[in-house]
Design an enzyme around this catalytic site. Structure first.
Site, PDB file in Angstrom:
ATOM      1  N   ASN A  19     -13.402  -2.715  -0.063  1.00 34.83           N
ATOM      2  CA  ASN A  19     -13.908  -3.198   1.233  1.00 34.83           C
ATOM      3  C   ASN A  19     -15.361  -3.663   1.108  1.00 34.83           C
ATOM      4  OD1 ASN A  19     -11.941  -2.856   3.636  1.00 34.83           O
ATOM      5  ND2 ASN A  19     -11.652  -1.007   2.421  1.00 34.83           N
TER       6      ASN A  19
ATOM      7  N   HIS B 168     -11.393   3.428   9.330  1.00 36.00           N
ATOM      8  CA  HIS B 168     -10.494   4.545   9.001  1.00 36.00           C
ATOM      9  C   HIS B 168      -9.087   3.980   8.814  1.00 36.00           C
ATOM     10  CE1 HIS B 168      -9.182   8.706   8.882  1.00 36.00           C
ATOM     11  NE2 HIS B 168      -8.172   8.352   9.652  1.00 36.00           N
TER      12      HIS B 168
ATOM     13  N   GLU C 174      -7.262  -4.035   6.130  1.00 37.59           N
ATOM     14  CA  GLU C 174      -8.716  -3.783   6.077  1.00 37.59           C
ATOM     15  C   GLU C 174      -9.456  -5.013   5.590  1.00 37.59           C
ATOM     16  OE1 GLU C 174      -8.724  -0.402   3.477  1.00 37.59           O
ATOM     17  OE2 GLU C 174      -8.666   0.977   5.154  1.00 37.59           O
TER      18      GLU C 174
HETATM   19  C1  GRF Z   1     -10.286   2.588   2.816  1.00 35.14           C
HETATM   20  O1  GRF Z   1      -8.898   2.837   2.937  1.00 35.14           O
HETATM   21  C2  GRF Z   1     -10.981   2.971   4.096  1.00 35.14           C
HETATM   22  O2  GRF Z   1     -10.194   2.829   5.252  1.00 35.14           O
HETATM   23  C3  GRF Z   1     -11.254   4.434   3.877  1.00 35.14           C
HETATM   24  O3  GRF Z   1     -11.592   4.552   2.506  1.00 35.14           O
HETATM   25  C4  GRF Z   1     -10.915   3.516   1.797  1.00 35.14           C
HETATM   26  C5  GRF Z   1     -11.947   2.794   0.969  1.00 35.14           C
HETATM   27  O4  GRF Z   1     -11.291   1.946   0.074  1.00 35.14           O
HETATM   28  N1  GRF Z   1     -12.349   4.876   4.731  1.00 35.14           N
HETATM   29  P1  GRF Z   1     -12.227   1.021  -0.868  1.00 35.14           P
HETATM   30  O5  GRF Z   1     -13.142   1.971  -1.647  1.00 35.14           O
HETATM   31  O6  GRF Z   1     -13.004   0.109   0.038  1.00 35.14           O
HETATM   32  O7  GRF Z   1     -11.262   0.275  -1.751  1.00 35.14           O
END
Ligand code: GRF
Length: 190
Positions: free
Chosen positions: A14, A103, A173
């Site tokens: 992300n 989340h 996401e």
């Molecule tokens: C994501 O699924 C987010 O919703 C949660 O932690 C995860 C982070 O994934 N809070 P990344 O490290 O961004 O791949």
């Protein structure tokens, strides 16, 4: 130019999408990646993308060191993207309506302490839910309880495992988080 710090503890997919999005949409810029895990994959992604990273520990988060670093870097918005620690009330107060989290479930269900990453998808699959999704929300002093900014849903299929559901959630996401943050930044009226 709105200055964004992304805080992450894990892989950072992300964080990468946010950095790349704002490189194309310069209404804001991710100027810092904050991380509490020296081995986290997000640090390599930040390095590869030319974004400075700031490594800290739980004590520094609690004692005001991280707050001073964010203020010193003139951060306008802190975005949690897989950040695994509770944000102390002092930091929430220093950045009112300026800390946001994502989340991987439809809060208020499947949230709270211990409900992160794989644990969330395991619980959703075990409960035989028909749908899951993501929640983007303001951060307050309690895990996953701030005002909601956005939710998106996806189906949970009978044959889903926590892994297949996690992959579907990650797609949600990556599609929505950067756009929701851009809309929030636009509303800053800067
Ligand atoms: C994501 O699924 C987010 O919703 C949660 O932690 C995860 C982070 O994934 N809070 P990344 O490290 O961004 O791949």
């Amino acid at each position: 130019m709105v200055r964004i710090a992304v805080l992450a503890s894990g892989s950072g997919s992300n964080a990468q999408r946010l950095i790349e999005h704002f490189a194309q949409h310069p209404v804001a810029r991710v100027v810092l990646v904050g991380c509490d895990q020296p081995e986290a994959g997000v640090l390599q992604r930040a390095w590869d993308l030319g974004v400075p990273s700031y490594l800290f520990n739980g004590a520094q988060l609690k004692d005001g060191t991280v707050q001073r670093e964010l203020q010193g870097q003139h951060i306008d918005l802190a975005v949690l993207a897989g950040f695994m620690r509770l944000i102390p009330a002092s930091l929430v107060k220093a950045f009112p309506q300026r800390i946001v989290n994502i989340h991987p479930a439809l809060l208020p269900k499947y949230g709270g302490k211990g409900m992160y990453g794989h644990h969330v998808h395991e619980a959703v699959v075990a409960a035989k839910e028909k749908e899951s999704g993501i929640t983007i929300h303001y951060v307050n002093e309690r895990y996953d309880e701030g005002e909601h900014l956005f939710q998106a849903t996806c189906p949970v299929l009978p044959e889903d495992t926590p892994e297949t559901l996690a992959a579907r959630i990650h797609e949600l996401e990556h599609a929505h988080f950067p756009v929701v943050i851009e809309q929030l930044v636009d509303a800053f009226g800067r």
